[in-house]
Structure formats: C-alpha cells, structure tokens
Design an enzyme around this catalytic site. Sequence first.
Site, PDB file in Angstrom:
ATOM      1  CD  GLN A 148      -5.170   7.010   3.590  1.00  0.00           C
ATOM      2  OE1 GLN A 148      -4.383   7.282   4.492  1.00  0.00           O
ATOM      3  NE2 GLN A 148      -5.380   7.831   2.591  1.00  0.00           N
ATOM      4  N   GLY A 155      -2.132  16.676   2.457  1.00  0.00           N
ATOM      5  CA  GLY A 155      -1.470  17.256   3.622  1.00  0.00           C
ATOM      6  C   GLY A 155      -0.162  16.554   3.902  1.00  0.00           C
ATOM      7  CB  ALA A 185      -9.849   5.933  11.286  1.00  0.00           C
ATOM      8  CG  LEU A 202     -13.234   1.703  10.085  1.00  0.00           C
ATOM      9  CD1 LEU A 202     -12.918   3.134  10.489  1.00  0.00           C
ATOM     10  CD2 LEU A 202     -14.293   1.106  11.008  1.00  0.00           C
ATOM     11  CG  ASN A 203     -14.730   2.300   2.470  1.00  0.00           C
ATOM     12  OD1 ASN A 203     -14.299   1.573   1.574  1.00  0.00           O
ATOM     13  ND2 ASN A 203     -15.560   3.289   2.240  1.00  0.00           N
ATOM     14  CD  GLU A 230       1.255   8.791   9.986  1.00  0.00           C
ATOM     15  OE1 GLU A 230       2.077   9.668  10.223  1.00  0.00           O
ATOM     16  OE2 GLU A 230       0.290   8.563  10.736  1.00  0.00           O
ATOM     17  CE  LYS A 247     -14.237   2.442  -4.964  1.00  0.00           C
ATOM     18  NZ  LYS A 247     -15.543   2.627  -5.587  1.00  0.00           N
ATOM     19  CB  THR A 248     -11.350   4.851   2.032  1.00  0.00           C
ATOM     20  OG1 THR A 248     -11.894   4.101   3.121  1.00  0.00           O
ATOM     21  CG2 THR A 248     -12.471   5.562   1.301  1.00  0.00           C
TER      22      THR A 248
END
Lengths: 743, 331
Positions: free
Chosen positions: A643, A244, A514, A635-636, A710, A638-639
Amino acid sequence: MSNAIGKPLSRVDGRAKVTGEAKYAAEFNAPDLAYGYVVSGTIAKGKINHIDTRAAKSLPGVLEIFTYENRPKVAWFDLSYNDQDAPPGSPFRPLYDNKIKYSGQPIALVVADTFELARYAASLVEVTYDVEPHETGLDKHVDRGHKPSSGIASLLKPPPPKPQGDFDKVYHESPVKMRGTYVHAVEHHNPMEMFASTVVYEKNGKLTIYDKTQGVTNSKMYVTQVFGMSNDDVRVIAPYMGGGFGSGLRPQYQLFLAVMAARELKRSVRVVLTRQQMFSFGHRPATIQHIALSGTTDGTLNALYHDAHAETSRFEDYTEVVVNWGAMLYPVTNTKYDYKLVDLDTYTPLDMRAPGGVTGFSALEIAIDELAYNMKIDPLDFRLKNYSDRNTADDLPYSSKELKACFEQGAERFGWSNRPLEPRSMKKEHNLIGWGVATGMWDANQMFASAEAVLTVNGKLRVSSATADIGTGTYTIMTQIAAETLGMPVDDVIFKLGDTEMPFSLISGGSWTAASVGSAVKLVCQDLGKKLFKLAQQMPDSPLKKAKLEDIEFADSRIRLKSNPGAGVRYVDIVAANGGRAVTESSTSLPDLLEQRKYARNTHSAVFVEVMVDEDLGSVKVTRMVSAIAGGRVLNPKTARNQILGGMVWGLSKALEEETAMDNVYGRFMNHSLAEYHVAVNADIHDFDVIFVDEVDHIVNPLGAKGLGEIGIVGVPAAIANAIFHATGKRVRDLPITLDKLL
Amino acid sequence: MNSFTYARPTDVAEAINDQQQATAAKFIAGGTNLLDLMKENIERPERLIDINHLPLAEITETEDGGLRLGALVTNANTAYDERVIARYPLLSQTILAGASPQLRNMATNGGNLFQRTRCYYFYDLATACNKREPGSGCGALNGYNRIHAILGTSHSCIATNPSDMCVALTALDATIRVKGPNGERTIPMADFHRLPGEDPQYDNTLGPDELVTAIDLPAKGFSEYHTYLKLRDRASYAFALVSVAAALELDGDTVTDVRVALGGVAHKPWRKPEAEALLIGQKATKENYAKLADALIEGARGFEHNSFKIKLVHRAIVRALGIAAKQEPTE
C-alpha cells in the site's frame, strides 16, 4: 494462538488474480447478453438540438438507442440519485433532459447484439447542439469563489477550523516569514479496469448486477432509489476491482445506463466505458492555495494562514479538507483559514487517494520548507523543533502519534545527517543532487460495519461482509483477523466480500476498511466463539463444563482451558455435536464514538527524497525515497508495504507527471488516453524503502490498526519539490514539476 | 470502428493491385497505430490489406556496402540485429528509445514511417483538425499546444511527427524504396515526410497506391561517434518533447562530418545540411555546437504552451553532440 495477524501472508486472492480465475465486472456472462456503447457529448455547455439515430438504428442487430427523448421514466427527484459519497447538490442524472453540463457527457446509449456493432452504430449517431458559452479553467474564474454548502459530507470533511489568536498582527511583527501561491493540475484516477456493469435480467424481472464499485451497498442503494425497485429485486456483486483509488466511491453512469437498458429491453445488458470515457466523470480538483507562515529567529512557527480555491461542478459542491492540516500538525496558535469553491462547466470532482490531504500537504510542506530556509534552519530540525503531541487546531491529544520515530528512523535510513543546508551544494556531472523531507497525515477513522461468521460442517470458518477489496488486501487481512481470533490456520478460513446478500458495509474509502470491517470480523468471530463455547459446554463429558469465558482460549482449531491446554474441544466435534449443522453468527461493530471523540486520530508519515536534476535539460530523476509510517498495528507487513509503495509511486507521479490538460476554448480535457496522460512507469522508479515504526493505539479501534491506503502518498510530492529546491535553488510551487518548469 | 473487408496477399504486386482496385483501402502491418486510430474513428478504412505475408521481412546487404531493412522487419528485430548494432548503433539506440517491448515486437520498419501525429486534436473528433478533416481548422493553434511543433509550422497545422526511428533514419541519410503501379522508385528520407503547409492531411510524399518495400541505409553509419538524446515527461513510454539524433566523424578534435536531426519539433524530422556545414572542419567544442544549434533552429517559433522547446532543443543539441563526441557522460 495462531498469531496470524502481523504475518507477511501473501494475498489469498493472488492465485485467482494471476490465473484469470478472478472475474471483474465486464467478465461475467449471461445468456443472450446485449452490449451497450455510450455516445459522449462534444460540447461543454448548451442544449441538444437534435439527435439523429436513424442510420444507427437501421443496422440489423441494433436493439435500441436510448436518448433523453425516449428514455424510460426514471426518478424525477434529484435526491433519489444520491449515494453514500454524494456531495451537497443535485447529482448528475444521465439522459435526463437535453441539457449539456460538461464535455464528454453521456448523451445516448446504443444497445446491440454485439459490442462491435454497438460501437459502430454509436459512430453513426449524429447530434446537433445549441451551444452556450461555458466557463472552465479554475485560474480564470477564482473571482467567483463561494463558500461551500454544507451537508452530511461535512461530518467526514469538516470545514476549516475557526481562526485562533491574531494571525495578522503576529505575522506582521515576526522577523521571519514566507508567503506563496501553490497550484496543481486536475488529475484523473485511471485505474486499469474500465468502469463496467453487467446487468443480468432474471426471469422475474429481478436484477443481478456485476458492477465496478468500491461499495456494492452503494450501487444497490442508487439503483433501488433511481428505478424505484425494491431491495429484494436488486443484488449487486463485485468480488474484485481492478483499481479504484476513489473513482468507485460513487456509482458511475454506466451503471444507470446498463440497468435502464436491461429493464427496458427485459434482457441482460453490459456497458463498458472506453479509456477516453474514463476522463468523463470525477477527478481530483485543481486548487489554487495561498500560504503565509511566520516565525521567530529561534525557529518557532508562530503564525499560519492557508486558503484554497477549488473547482467544482455547477451542480454539486464537492469539498475536500485542504487547509485544515497546519495547526493539526504544528503547535501554531495564530491561524487563519479560507476555503472556497468555484463552479465550472465540468463534472463534479471525486475523492482520489488522500483527497484534500495530499493537496493541502503538497502546499503546506513546501511552505514549511521555505520558512525553514528563510530561518537558515535544516528543514528536519525545524519540524522536530515544532513538534506537537497535541492537535492544536482542535485542542485534542492524539490517540497515538509516533511521527518523531518516523523522523528519526527515516533520517537514519536515508543518511539525512550528512546533508549540507545550502541548495546547489551537491553535484555529479550535469546533475544537481538534492535531498528533501516532508510530513504527511491522514485520518484514522472507524465506521460501523457488519459481518457474518459460519463454522461449516467441515470445521472450516467462512466469514463475510459486503465490503470491497480494491486491491488493498482486504481479503487477506480479514482472513488473518478471523484466523487469529478463533485460533485457526489461515488455510481453514475463507473470507468473502462484495455481495449485497452479505452483511452491510459502507463504501471502501477513506482508509477505513481495515479498521471498520476488521473490527466487525473480529467481533463476529468473538461472538461465534462464545456460541461455540456454549455448545461445547453442553457436550457430554465436556472438559469446559465448569469453565468461564475468561478461563478459555481459542487455539489449534479448538476451545481449550488456559490452565490446562491439553483439555479442550475441537471445533469439528462441536459441529458434530450440533447435529452436523453449521454454527452461524452475525454481528455489527460500532465505533466507540464517546471515547474516540476525546482524541485526534491520524496516521503520520515522514518522507525523505533524493533527486537528480539535469541542470541544462531540467529532467528530474528520483533516485531514492524513504517513507517512514506511523500507522498503528501492522496487520500484514506485505500488503501494508505494498500500500505504501503504491502511494509513493503515485506521489512521484503526481509531483512530476500527472496532469489532465483542459482546453478552455472547447471546455474539454484533451489528453484523454494513457499515452498522453502520464503516470509513472517502472523506469521512473528507483530505490524505494518503507519503514513502519512501532505505534500502539488502544483508541482508534479494537484492532489498534490504522488504515494505510492513503498515508503513503500524502507527503511525497512536497518532499520531491523540496528536494528539487535543494538541488537547484529553484522553488517550484506548481505541480506537476515537468522539465519546462526547471529550464 | 466501422466494418471493413480484409485481404491477405502473398506478393507485392497483388497487394498493390488490390489497393488500386479498392476504395478507401489501407495496408496494415503491425497495426500498432492504425488499430488505435480505427477504434477512435479517426481512420475509417473500408478494406484492410494485411501485408504481413509479403516477402519483405529480411535484412540484407546492399551493393554499395549498406544494409537494406525490409519493410516488414519488426522494430525489435531491427534494433537487435547484430549488423545494425555494429554498423548503425544510432538506429538501434533510437528504436529502443521508443514505445515498449510489446509494441516494438509488433511494429514494423515500414509502419514506423507512417505513424501519425499524437496531436490531441487529431485524436479527438470533438475538435477541429485540418489533418483529420481538411478545412475544419486547427484546435491546437490556440489550444493546449505543449507538445506541438516550433519549426516549419503553418497556420493550418502545428502537429509533430512522433517517430523516434525516423529521426535516426534522417540523420543517417536513409533511402526509402517504394513500389507502385508504375514500378519501383526511391525517396530520400529527407523528402519522405513533408511540412504541413496548406494541406496537413498529407504526412508524406508517397503516391496513393504505393507500398514501402524497404529502407536502405548507406555504408556510412557513424558507428564511433553518435547518440540519440530523447527528452520526455517520463523515463519510458512517452513521446519526445524534443529529441536529437547526433552523429559525428572526428579527426582528433576536428569535426570531419556531422549529422544532426531533431524529433518532436516539426511535422517531419528536422535537419539542415547547411547548419551541419558550419561545424565541419571546426573544433568539436560547445561553442561550435551552439553555432550549429543556432542555425538548425533558426526561425523557431513557440506557441502558448511550447515556447520552452526552443531553449530545450538548443541545449539538447549541444549536449547530444558532446555525448556523441564522448566529451560528456550519457547521464
């Protein structure tokens, strides 16, 4: 405790994505589906004189060709076309009349039994125009700059702060100063997935719409308003999105066209844009910025001026926060700002990853580097010397700001201490080597959001909210938050999103998903936990009968006593005792605005870059990049890392490659393909490293996490430009820095 | 994209005959460029003659000690062919500098000769382009022309040929073998593509019903001293802003033979034997490379956005010759 939060859980939707099981907007099917193909206008301004559709319409299988002349009645009032991300003005209304407002404008929709036929028929539509002179090219029209009109968007995008102190006097009297003009090109989002809408026409005239969007609730609001449909008659679904980056924050014109055609033909219709048409709506606006900074000989920044001219369309005042950042980051008390828009004959710009932020920082952080060099001070030392724990512009403390740790850990990992100050002091064969640093900042906002949690008959947990996963990992982190809150294994939790039948959530943008949806998921799981606790207490022989809420904990898929973890009630047993019926709870989380308003709430980054620049040929290779991030609770990992890496890649791409080239004679973007609009490829990316520094924040939201969508991009272009200066001694203030600018 | 009929001949004569009988027919091999152009309505063939089943997919030895590259051998199979790597490493390197593995697996040697320009205006029906629509004008001339030509341009067209492979074929003095209704003939690579002049709609000198069957490489392959230097806006998957195929023969530090062909600067790969003659018999030095470069790009003319190419290509020629002579590192 399952301790799911903070674990590097792989994407829960990963398997569906790589096996093709995950379906995107253009992949949903319906019986008797018809296909729409958009005819795009070829002039930048004027009126359609005539559209000849006869040849196209005569082809067997062509169902209808919609133009402004035969389109069905739609909303007249332009505010009906507003959406959650609409700037002040009059939104674009497809096929509304014969006026051409920009080149590439949709002027007809051909609907046929097959896609191939619709595409062919579209090529037979003949259009003549009455051409009027157009104006494109920001640099040619800066004299028409005007103050933006304000609207509800100003809440999230505040105008420049009021000036402080006396910039002119202090700047004039200061011993060290700099002044520079910074420009960057128009960029288009170019997600992999094309914009598409599949509108399924149900028997009773109700619509189920599969749309490419960063907010199903936004698409639904748009459709109901424009077509005068009731809430019950429209359902929008978007389980996955192929990228997106902000482009899906507003409904795009294929949604309007597909809905219009489906209602008129009483038949399901799909409209997919082409890659070329992906250049025919919102984009990151070009800006021209001026910055002037001054300081004392001991390295103190004492005055800051920052202005920007940005382009917008003739019909909406799209704004960004470009010039506000300087005194938020640095403790500078003599400031002056200006921000103006220039109306051009193009489509309205649209939020793109760190809108305004990466724009402003790409100028500000080059300017800071220039001032540091004028003072002969190491640019990292300068930043540390001018460090502030307060946002000086708004005179607020930060809810948390571990930027200093970013500088320290980033510099350590990068090896910054070995850096010679002088430009052109490192060389290998033909290549000049340079090291640069820059800071980045982004907002850490929380919005309201709702969620539902269901403990199913099997004792599994199903949580849902009408939010989006734009590739960021929403599915995964929400699963972790729910699992942690109710003390369940992540495999027993399923999170659903992207359906207007689910509890309300706003568009997914601004790095707030999030924080916002995460808080709602946490809240609804806590509320569901309380409900389960009450049910458990009513069970015969319940060990929890006398317990209070503070005496219990949720762990191992049961409620148990803190004092005696062996004593508890399993969730499956609660459901069984509930007559085998699922237990459901819905909650809405609201940000604690009273508390939050007392603080500046931001993410921060420090970016360190090494470049090699071929001295003769001007080609730039980014050999190393370290990005240290202060983004609250991770929170994670890996993700989160994913990002930041994505932001770093795009930052490189923006610094060195991305540019949508306008031909001002035609008033048209010319490099409208992925062959000629260059984004970074694997071969451009070398050694990238991400650091998350510890940052505890009890203010931003109940999770203590800050959005990471961002911040990853913000400091990167300036760090690269600064590294190029260090390598070559050439200060390039014009992005992208293509090789011709270094010859 | 318009509707079209489709044929799949199995021998060359049948393919040529079909082409001759049909109106607005096009041969298609890998289709990596033609299909894109059809989707954008730039090319509107009424018939596609799929030549993938013709027996032209072999690499064989020629009588004079060279190699014959069948027109239907893919770019990938050519670049990774052991004979090509050993004897014509410049060609292998050049092919691998272009496109992506997926495209090179589809694209054929014959098809590569027919890549059409990447000029934005050629690709956009909303704008004027003499190559696409003769007589409509040239949008690039006064438009956005950063990627355009600096040599051999005309007021009708400033487009460039986008091929990498063709630059190496030009440097290597390849010969194009074609068959047509009147039999077989050969075209020297240097004469295969043409300058735009007044009729830029013609990219090459092939006759209307002729089919390329093979590309012949002469025995001399410059396998010792050579390089392909490609400068572009990203490290992969971008067309050349400028490129240089350089090949040398050295006797000690004296140049005994040299070839330099340029990509990204003209409507055809750019080469001037009289510029090369300036270096033959001379020492392999930067100063002498620069003299060759001066002569090779003599008359270069920039437009609003591409004047940088003049300086860039000059430096690139000097660098490429240095790399070819193993005097300079490749990076």
